[in-house]
Enzyme design. Structure first.
Site, mmCIF file in Angstrom:
data_model
loop_
_atom_site.group_PDB
_atom_site.id
_atom_site.type_symbol
_atom_site.label_atom_id
_atom_site.label_comp_id
_atom_site.label_asym_id
_atom_site.label_seq_id
_atom_site.Cartn_x
_atom_site.Cartn_y
_atom_site.Cartn_z
ATOM 1 N N ASP A 29 1.850 -3.484 8.925
ATOM 2 C CA ASP A 29 2.226 -3.256 7.526
ATOM 3 C C ASP A 29 3.148 -2.025 7.476
ATOM 4 O O ASP A 29 2.864 -1.000 8.088
ATOM 5 C CB ASP A 29 0.970 -3.013 6.683
ATOM 6 C CG ASP A 29 1.243 -3.089 5.190
ATOM 7 O OD1 ASP A 29 0.623 -3.918 4.519
ATOM 8 O OD2 ASP A 29 2.097 -2.310 4.687
ATOM 9 N N ILE A 30 4.239 -2.143 6.743
ATOM 10 C CA ILE A 30 5.244 -1.081 6.698
ATOM 11 C C ILE A 30 4.776 0.128 5.869
ATOM 12 O O ILE A 30 5.317 1.226 6.005
ATOM 13 C CB ILE A 30 6.596 -1.641 6.151
ATOM 14 C CG1 ILE A 30 7.770 -0.816 6.654
ATOM 15 C CG2 ILE A 30 6.598 -1.776 4.654
ATOM 16 C CD1 ILE A 30 8.024 -0.920 8.105
ATOM 17 N N HIS A 93 -1.436 -13.453 3.307
ATOM 18 C CA HIS A 93 -1.523 -12.451 4.362
ATOM 19 C C HIS A 93 -2.906 -11.826 4.381
ATOM 20 O O HIS A 93 -3.478 -11.528 3.340
ATOM 21 C CB HIS A 93 -0.446 -11.365 4.219
ATOM 22 C CG HIS A 93 -0.328 -10.755 2.863
ATOM 23 N ND1 HIS A 93 0.245 -11.408 1.787
ATOM 24 C CD2 HIS A 93 -0.716 -9.541 2.400
ATOM 25 C CE1 HIS A 93 0.209 -10.624 0.728
ATOM 26 N NE2 HIS A 93 -0.374 -9.478 1.068
ATOM 27 N N HIS A 95 -4.955 -8.623 5.529
ATOM 28 C CA HIS A 95 -4.835 -7.231 5.953
ATOM 29 C C HIS A 95 -5.956 -6.937 6.956
ATOM 30 O O HIS A 95 -7.131 -7.176 6.654
ATOM 31 C CB HIS A 95 -5.049 -6.277 4.768
ATOM 32 C CG HIS A 95 -3.988 -6.299 3.713
ATOM 33 N ND1 HIS A 95 -2.927 -5.424 3.712
ATOM 34 C CD2 HIS A 95 -3.834 -7.074 2.611
ATOM 35 C CE1 HIS A 95 -2.166 -5.646 2.646
ATOM 36 N NE2 HIS A 95 -2.693 -6.657 1.964
#
Ligand code: 5GP
Length: 130
Positions: A29-30, A93, A95
């Site tokens: 994750d950015i 998505h 996490h």
């Protein structure tokens, strides 16, 4: 229009890739909550988790488990937290977040990492994949 994650899978947008197979893709994750915060997605672009067909849903969980096991080996943590939450990106998505305290699963708590740190994290996590 393709989702940002479909563009990442296609290589049109760069990412710090951890793992990939024919159907699934994992990357950092950015804007991570904690070091090693990863996202696991199906390549098939579907908005909501429970709209996935059963096979893709089960495959996503199997693939996420592999990534989580590698994460736990790579990043010192008490356990890997799992979350499907948020409304930002309309592409399923998962996490995966290495947890040392409950603040690590708080999406208002963020850590700043430099590109080199992202690169090193992705490399070390990948090295622990079976
Ligand atoms: P959500 O939809 O779960 O609220 O948030 C989407 C997640 O994707 C966020 O944690 C956000 O930081 C991450 N994200 C959004 N755009 C990008 C991107 O271009 N690259 C990466 N690696 N992560 C992204």
């Amino acid at each position: 229009m393709s989702s940002i994650f479909t563009k990442i899978v296609a290589g049109e947008i760069p990412s710090y890739k951890i793992a990939e197979d024919a159907d699934f893709f994992a990357f950092l994750d950015i804007n991570p909550n904690a070091k090693g915060h990863a996202l696991v997605i199906p390549k098939k672009e579907v908005n909501k988790l429970f709209d996935l067909d059963e096979e893709t849903y089960a495959g996503l969980m199997r693939f996420s488990r592999k990534v989580a096991i590698a994460l736990e080996k790579a990043i010192p943590c008490k356990r890997v937290g799992v979350s499907v939450i948020g409304l930002e990106v309309p592409h399923v998505h998962i996490h995966l977040i290495p947890l040392n305290s409950m603040k690590d699963i708080d999406f208002k708590h963020k850590v700043n990492l430099k590109p080199k740190e992202f690169e090193e994290l992705a490399t070390v996590i990948s090295s622990f994949l079976d």
